[in-house]
Enzyme design. Structure first.
Site, PDB file in Angstrom:
ATOM      1  N   GLY A 158      36.210  96.654   3.025  1.00  0.00           N
ATOM      2  CA  GLY A 158      36.183  97.980   2.570  1.00  0.00           C
ATOM      3  C   GLY A 158      37.107  98.319   1.389  1.00  0.00           C
ATOM      4  O   GLY A 158      37.325  97.260   0.579  1.00  0.00           O
ATOM      5  N   ARG A 159      37.932  99.405   1.317  1.00  0.00           N
ATOM      6  CA  ARG A 159      38.763  99.517   0.294  1.00  0.00           C
ATOM      7  C   ARG A 159      39.771  98.541   0.327  1.00  0.00           C
ATOM      8  O   ARG A 159      40.399  97.744  -0.512  1.00  0.00           O
ATOM      9  CB  ARG A 159      39.106 101.021   0.364  1.00  0.00           C
ATOM     10  N   ILE A 160      40.531  98.496   1.416  1.00  0.00           N
ATOM     11  CA  ILE A 160      41.606  97.645   1.659  1.00  0.00           C
ATOM     12  C   ILE A 160      41.434  96.108   1.726  1.00  0.00           C
ATOM     13  O   ILE A 160      41.956  95.582   1.029  1.00  0.00           O
ATOM     14  CB  ILE A 160      42.255  98.122   3.031  1.00  0.00           C
ATOM     15  N   THR A 240      46.401  93.892   9.869  1.00  0.00           N
ATOM     16  CA  THR A 240      46.828  95.077   9.321  1.00  0.00           C
ATOM     17  C   THR A 240      46.028  96.325   9.761  1.00  0.00           C
ATOM     18  O   THR A 240      46.134  97.272   9.099  1.00  0.00           O
ATOM     19  CB  THR A 240      47.382  95.381   8.056  1.00  0.00           C
ATOM     20  N   ARG A 242      43.618  97.305  13.410  1.00  0.00           N
ATOM     21  CA  ARG A 242      44.050  97.659  14.499  1.00  0.00           C
ATOM     22  C   ARG A 242      44.165  96.469  15.897  1.00  0.00           C
ATOM     23  O   ARG A 242      43.271  95.824  15.742  1.00  0.00           O
ATOM     24  CB  ARG A 242      42.723  98.632  15.140  1.00  0.00           C
ATOM     25  N   ASP A 266      50.714  93.487  12.302  1.00  0.00           N
ATOM     26  CA  ASP A 266      51.491  94.800  12.178  1.00  0.00           C
ATOM     27  C   ASP A 266      50.844  95.739  13.443  1.00  0.00           C
ATOM     28  O   ASP A 266      51.607  96.885  13.459  1.00  0.00           O
ATOM     29  CB  ASP A 266      51.047  95.421  10.712  1.00  0.00           C
ATOM     30  N   GLU A 271      49.901  99.228  21.766  1.00  0.00           N
ATOM     31  CA  GLU A 271      50.958  99.776  21.263  1.00  0.00           C
ATOM     32  C   GLU A 271      51.669 100.665  21.958  1.00  0.00           C
ATOM     33  O   GLU A 271      51.021 101.558  22.739  1.00  0.00           O
ATOM     34  CB  GLU A 271      50.746 100.259  19.816  1.00  0.00           C
ATOM     35  N   HIS A 289      53.629  98.602  13.184  1.00  0.00           N
ATOM     36  CA  HIS A 289      52.465  99.414  12.520  1.00  0.00           C
ATOM     37  C   HIS A 289      53.180 100.103  11.543  1.00  0.00           C
ATOM     38  O   HIS A 289      52.906 101.474  11.390  1.00  0.00           O
ATOM     39  CB  HIS A 289      51.752 100.183  13.385  1.00  0.00           C
TER      40      HIS A 289
HETATM   41  C1  GLV Z   1      47.149 103.729   9.985  1.00  0.00           C
HETATM   42  O1  GLV Z   1      46.805 102.471  10.839  1.00  0.00           O
HETATM   43  C2  GLV Z   1      46.085 104.169   9.553  1.00  0.00           C
HETATM   44  O2  GLV Z   1      44.755 104.132  10.227  1.00  0.00           O
HETATM   45  O3  GLV Z   1      46.385 104.991   8.683  1.00  0.00           O
HETATM   46  C1  GLV Z   2      40.130 101.799   4.337  1.00  0.00           C
HETATM   47  O1  GLV Z   2      40.547 102.548   3.798  1.00  0.00           O
HETATM   48  C2  GLV Z   2      39.166 100.816   4.087  1.00  0.00           C
HETATM   49  O2  GLV Z   2      38.070 100.983   3.693  1.00  0.00           O
HETATM   50  O3  GLV Z   2      39.543  99.641   4.149  1.00  0.00           O
END
Ligand code: GLV
Ligand code: GLV
Length: 325
Positions: A158-160, A240, A242, A266, A271, A289
């Site tokens: 995805g974006r990240i 990072t 879930r 993270d 949690e 987190h």
């Molecule tokens: C943080 O974990 C988010 O989903 O923004």
């Molecule tokens: C979250 O923003 C993703 O698309 O990885």
């Protein structure tokens, strides 16, 4: 005048954006996670028009019903929205939004902070130095591993995940392999990345594995005992995304038995609790987190959540509407 409930204090940029619209903003009086009963009680009979909620709030049909029909939108202050029952929202015509995009760089940075920290044994070395154990430079002291030139396995493009791949290739001359339900040939061309249709193939090859998938039924325990065993004994796992995507008990075993070299995470399965034994291990880095927790990004997330609410209350489509897949 529209009335908004905010379930916990967030950066003022978001609160101000709502107030500038003339809305009445009520922030929960407790600076802690509300229980479901407290949340429902706070909403009941108050005729709120919108709720700004957090990833720590479990939002389901009962909460929607308790909040009443006046509420049009629950705007989540997070990119992830696994805390919200989307089916229950859809059944009630409730709009749900998240905060994508504004946290991409920050989470990618935190991912690298973790990757570099575990590979260079930063946290362990800091503990060592503070404990007064440093007796002078030594050729074999606290040897770690390089990230440069290694194979980085990105799970979830995805974006990240894409941003992490960008930094890996452009910043560290690393090779990127990736797994996702969708192949992305443009991405492959741009970053000379290699698609692994089977997660197993990525796990066997990567030196660093970084998780960037959302939490879904299909991704719960995606990384389990069996899959940890497929990883190289020299490999590191970074998470990072879930917590429940990784079987944390299995991870503790894998770190104890040196099935893998290390992990930097993270997020946790339950949690804020940690799996038994996790905190006693040297070959793991644990952050609470905070991957999106910079002043810049948390303000941007607050503003974006506010913009989603403003659009909904002005009868426009909120920019970050999420739908059940
Ligand atoms: C943080 O974990 C988010 O989903 O923004
Ligand atoms: C979250 O923003 C993703 O698309 O990885």
């Amino acid at each position: 005048m529209a009335k908004i409930f905010v379930t916990r204090l967030i950066p003022e940029a978001g609160i101000n954006a709502l107030k500038e619209k003339g809305y009445e903003v009520v922030v929960s009086a407790h600076d802690r996670v509300l229980t479901k009963e407290e949340l429902t009680a706070a909403l009941r009979g108050q005729n709120y028009d919108a709720v700004l909620c957090l990833l720590t709030d479990k939002i389901d049909g009962e909460v929607f019903d308790g909040a009443g029909k006046q509420v049009k939108i629950f705007a989540n202050y997070a990119v992830g929205f696994d805390n919200i029952d989307l089916k229950a929202a859809e059944e009630r015509g409730m709009m749900i939004t998240n905060t994508p995009g504004v946290l991409t760089n920050t989470v990618a940075e935190h991912t690298f902070a973790l990757m570099l920290a575990i590979a260079h044994r930063i946290a362990e070395a800091d503990r060592f130095t503070r404990a007064g154990k440093y007796e002078g430079w030594a050729p074999m002291l606290l040897l770690g591993n390089d990230v440069s030139g290694k194979t980085i396995g990105v799970v979830g493009l995805g974006r990240i995940g894409s941003r992490v791949a960008h930094h890996a290739v452009k910043g560290f001359g690393a090779k990127v392999i990736y797994h996702d339900i969708k192949r992305n040939e443009d991405f492959e061309k741009e970053f000379k990345a290699v698609y692994k249709e089977k997660l197993e193939d990525l796990l066997k090859e990567a030196d660093f594995i970084s998780i960037h998938v959302p939490l879904l039924d299909a991704t719960r325990h995606l990384i389990n005992a069996e899959r940890l065993k497929l990883m190289k004994s020299s490999a590191y796992l970074i998470n990072t995304s879930r917590g429940p995507i990784v079987d944390e008990v299995a991870l503790v075993e894998a770190l104890k038995n040196k099935t893998i070299r290390g992990a930097a995470i993270d997020v946790f399965e339950n949690e804020p609790r940690l799996a038994s034994g996790l905190a006693g291990l040297e070959n793991v880095i644990l952050t609470p987190h905070i991957a999106s927790a910079t002043e810049e990004t948390r303000s941007a997330m607050a503003e974006l959540a506010a913009q989603n609410i403003i659009a909904a209350l002005e009868g426009k489509a909120p920019p970050n509407l999420v739908k059940k897949k």
